[in-house]
Design a protein around this motif. Structure first.
Motif, short mmCIF file in Angstrom:
data_model
loop_
_atom_site.label_atom_id
_atom_site.label_comp_id
_atom_site.label_asym_id
_atom_site.label_seq_id
_atom_site.Cartn_x
_atom_site.Cartn_y
_atom_site.Cartn_z
N GLU A 1 26.26 -2.28 34.59
CA GLU A 1 24.82 -2.47 34.41
C GLU A 1 24.53 -3.48 33.30
O GLU A 1 23.68 -4.36 33.45
CB GLU A 1 24.17 -1.12 34.08
CG GLU A 1 22.68 -1.19 33.89
CD GLU A 1 21.91 -1.42 35.17
OE1 GLU A 1 20.75 -1.88 35.08
OE2 GLU A 1 22.45 -1.18 36.26
N THR B 1 25.26 -6.97 34.42
CA THR B 1 24.18 -7.43 35.29
C THR B 1 22.99 -7.89 34.45
O THR B 1 22.40 -8.94 34.70
CB THR B 1 23.74 -6.30 36.25
OG1 THR B 1 24.87 -5.93 37.06
CG2 THR B 1 22.58 -6.73 37.13
N GLN C 1 21.18 -11.55 34.15
CA GLN C 1 19.74 -11.71 34.33
C GLN C 1 19.09 -12.36 33.11
O GLN C 1 18.13 -13.10 33.24
CB GLN C 1 19.10 -10.37 34.67
CG GLN C 1 19.45 -9.93 36.07
CD GLN C 1 18.82 -8.62 36.45
OE1 GLN C 1 18.50 -7.79 35.59
NE2 GLN C 1 18.63 -8.41 37.74
#
Length: 107
Positions: free
Chosen positions: A40, A43, A47
């Motif tokens: 997570e 990720t 981003q």
């Protein structure tokens, strides 16, 4: 809208990190939770980099440079911009760039 959606997701992740505990009683469960959080967070890091590219695209729009290849100066196809609004190169220039990058890594 894309940037705002990413920021909302990041806020959700942050809130979840603050409320969840990684103190699972079982070692296997704890390892699984740590792996999930690691994925997570990676990720979210990707981003974060995407947000910088979105901001750069918005700047190019304001400066009237959006939609033109930064290498050749040629217009970037509408289909490419629709598929990847942050594109800075035509497909051909991007392919050349990636081939050169691959050659550099192989050396």
């Amino acid at each position: 809208d894309w940037k705002e959606a990413i920021l909302r997701e990041a806020q959700g992740t942050l809130a979840q990190l603050q409320t969840d505990s990684l103190r699972e009683p079982d070692v296997t469960d704890r390892a699984s939770s740590e792996t999930d959080w690691s994925i997570e967070l990676r990720t979210r890091d990707r981003q974060r980099k995407l947000i910088a590219k979105i901001d750069a695209a918005l700047r190019r729009i304001e400066e009237g440079e959006y939609g033109y290849c930064e290498v050749t100066g040629e217009p970037i196809s509408l289909a490419r911009l629709e598929a990847r609004p942050i594109a800075t190169m035509t497909v051909e220039a991007q392919e050349r760039h990636e081939r050169n990058e691959k050659v550099s890594r192989d050396e």
